[in-house]
Design an enzyme around this catalytic site. Structure first.
Site, PDB file in Angstrom:
ATOM      1  N   LYS A 112       0.737  -1.244   0.069  1.00  0.00           N
ATOM      2  CA  LYS A 112      -0.021  -0.021   0.136  1.00  0.00           C
ATOM      3  C   LYS A 112       0.807   1.562  -0.055  1.00  0.00           C
ATOM      4  CE  LYS A 112      -4.573  -1.534   1.595  1.00  0.00           C
ATOM      5  NZ  LYS A 112      -5.642  -1.440   2.543  1.00  0.00           N
TER       6      LYS A 112
ATOM      7  N   LYS B 276      -8.870 -12.302  -9.266  1.00  0.00           N
ATOM      8  CA  LYS B 276      -9.899 -12.319  -8.619  1.00  0.00           C
ATOM      9  C   LYS B 276     -10.944 -11.130  -8.533  1.00  0.00           C
ATOM     10  CE  LYS B 276      -9.530 -10.441  -3.992  1.00  0.00           C
ATOM     11  NZ  LYS B 276      -9.633 -10.758  -2.461  1.00  0.00           N
TER      12      LYS B 276
ATOM     13  N   LYS C 126     -13.214  -6.441  -4.405  1.00  0.00           N
ATOM     14  CA  LYS C 126     -14.325  -5.371  -4.055  1.00  0.00           C
ATOM     15  C   LYS C 126     -13.707  -3.862  -4.076  1.00  0.00           C
ATOM     16  CE  LYS C 126     -13.354  -5.160   0.998  1.00  0.00           C
ATOM     17  NZ  LYS C 126     -14.002  -5.200   2.331  1.00  0.00           N
TER      18      LYS C 126
HETATM   19  P1  AMP Z   1     -11.665  -8.750   1.124  1.00  0.00           P
HETATM   20  O1  AMP Z   1     -12.640  -7.862   1.970  1.00  0.00           O
HETATM   21  O2  AMP Z   1     -11.980  -8.584  -0.350  1.00  0.00           O
HETATM   22  O3  AMP Z   1     -10.402  -8.628   1.895  1.00  0.00           O
HETATM   23  O4  AMP Z   1     -12.241 -10.353   1.428  1.00  0.00           O
HETATM   24  C1  AMP Z   1     -12.711 -10.780   2.485  1.00  0.00           C
HETATM   25  C2  AMP Z   1     -12.897 -12.377   2.285  1.00  0.00           C
HETATM   26  O5  AMP Z   1     -13.468 -12.563   1.104  1.00  0.00           O
HETATM   27  C3  AMP Z   1     -11.558 -13.021   2.289  1.00  0.00           C
HETATM   28  O6  AMP Z   1     -11.608 -14.145   3.048  1.00  0.00           O
HETATM   29  C4  AMP Z   1     -11.237 -13.412   1.032  1.00  0.00           C
HETATM   30  O7  AMP Z   1     -10.500 -14.481   0.782  1.00  0.00           O
HETATM   31  C5  AMP Z   1     -12.806 -13.374   0.303  1.00  0.00           C
HETATM   32  N1  AMP Z   1     -12.812 -13.222  -1.019  1.00  0.00           N
HETATM   33  C6  AMP Z   1     -12.745 -11.695  -1.387  1.00  0.00           C
HETATM   34  N2  AMP Z   1     -12.848 -11.733  -2.687  1.00  0.00           N
HETATM   35  C7  AMP Z   1     -13.154 -13.007  -3.147  1.00  0.00           C
HETATM   36  C8  AMP Z   1     -13.185 -13.962  -4.629  1.00  0.00           C
HETATM   37  N3  AMP Z   1     -13.342 -13.181  -5.431  1.00  0.00           N
HETATM   38  N4  AMP Z   1     -13.495 -14.844  -4.351  1.00  0.00           N
HETATM   39  C9  AMP Z   1     -13.434 -15.687  -3.472  1.00  0.00           C
HETATM   40  N5  AMP Z   1     -13.312 -15.230  -2.041  1.00  0.00           N
HETATM   41  C10 AMP Z   1     -13.249 -13.972  -2.134  1.00  0.00           C
END
Ligand code: AMP
Ligand code: TRP
Length: 333
Positions: A114, A196, A199
């Site tokens: 970051k 992936k 978000k």
């Molecule tokens: P994040 O808020 O993006 O850091 O993700 C929160 C949780 O969701 C973590 O456990 C990630 O591994 C899971 N996660 C986020 N994006 C994906 C995705 N595209 N596919 C599967 N799991 C995801």
């Protein structure tokens, strides 16, 4: 009672990747582990390590709380609360900073990445973020902490800090363990199916957000990147686009890849994508209905009040005890 705790930052847009890959599994945990008390919080203090607009922060915080409940988190089972409403989180964070070393924090991959992206204006908060996260966990003596792989290093640091503090202050903390979710599925981006679905991706077309309208859901799937072969076959190496769509189909409907292939044998992507649009829409519809009922309701406020009360009870006691063990203030009688 033993405890499980996890937090999620109110930034970005919750999408079907986070839902199918993580949230859905998480909701299952509350039933699979009846002997544990659950604490889930919206990590709004973590969101401000990079400046956020006031209204946006408020809206996202509430949105996330409502979405968690709408996705099936049971408020009877889980203490759902907002991090900043519990003063002990910031208090404990300072105490833990005094038990952490600059060198340790400098090794954190997320900080390195970051701060590399952002050359100026890196806040001290971004640097000390992992000590705040350790405080979130150690305040509640959480035995298990469900997180994604990217948070593993932060959890290891929380363990190191706990061990160090235990040596100095007479075993004050429970050593936490990561619970890396059994991966429901990794859902990839609709525009770049080799990475992936994220978000924080700037491109809205790359994902389906949980609150997207029916029209958008269908449109996103229709325009999802595939290939020119035109057959519905699962081959994530050579054909990541169609395979990613098949994964979404598989996770929602529990239909095997072979059965999906058979069903669409001899047809092009058009029918497959139309069906998938319908499937995703039907999955999200009840979540959205529940969400809109909840988001500005007294029910949600009551859930968050109840969560705050219980969290405060546990956390303030712990920080008080730690102050005392360190020798701060006057000796308790
Ligand atoms: P994040 O808020 O993006 O850091 O993700 C929160 C949780 O969701 C973590 O456990 C990630 O591994 C899971 N996660 C986020 N994006 C994906 C995705 N595209 N596919 C599967 N799991 C995801
Ligand atoms: N840092 C985590 C993330 O970015 C969120 C988080 C904050 C967290 N505090 C936590 C997760 C405590 C687990 C436990 O995803």
């Amino acid at each position: 009672m033993k405890r499980i705790l996890s937090g999620i930052k109110p930034t970005g847009s919750l999408n079907i990747g986070t839902y199918l890959g993580s949230l859905k599994n998480f909701v299952k945990l509350q039933d699979k582990m009846p002997d544990y008390e659950f604490f889930i919080f919206i990590a709004d203090l973590h969101a401000i390590t990079i400046y956020k607009d006031k209204q946006e922060l408020r809206d996202k915080t509430k949105e996330l709380a409502a979405l968690y409940v709408a996705c099936g988190l049971n408020p009877e089972r889980v203490n759902l609360f907002i991090q900043s409403e519990i003063p002990a989180h910031s208090q404990m964070a300072y105490l833990l900073q005094c038990n952490s070393y600059v060198g340790e924090l400098e090794r954190m991959i997320q900080y390195k990445e970051k701060s590399k992206k952002q050359e100026t204006g890196i806040t001290v908060g971004l640097f000390t973020y992992p000590t705040l996260m350790a405080s979130d966990i150690l305040l509640y003596d959480a035995e298990f902490v469900p997180v994604g792989k990217d948070q593993k290093q932060h959890l290891e640091l929380a363990r190191d800090i706990a061990v160090r503090a235990n040596n100095r202050y007479n075993n004050i903390f429970t050593i936490p363990n990561p619970l890396i979710a059994e991966v429901g599925a990794k859902i990839n981006s609709l525009t770049d199916p080799t990475s992936k679905m994220d978000k924080s991706d700037d491109n809205d077309k790359s994902r389906i957000n949980l609150l997207d309208s029916e029209n958008i859901i269908r449109k996103r799937i229709k325009s999802a990147v595939t290939d020119s072969l035109g057959t519905v076959k699962y081959d994530p190496e050579k054909r990541p686009g169609v395979s990613n769509l098949m994964t979404i189909y598989n996770v929602i409907t529990n239909t095997s890849f072979t059965d999906i292939e058979e069903k669409y044998d001899g047809m092009g992507y058009k029918e497959f994508k139309e069906d998938l649009g319908e499937i995703v829409f039907q999955e999200l519809k009840p979540i959205q209905e529940r969400y809109y009922k909840l988001v500005n309701s007294k029910e949600l406020d009551d859930i968050l009040d109840k969560g705050r009360e219980r969290a405060n009870q546990v956390a303030s006691k712990k920080v008080f005890k730690f102050n005392d063990r360190i020798g701060l203030g006057r000796k308790r009688k």
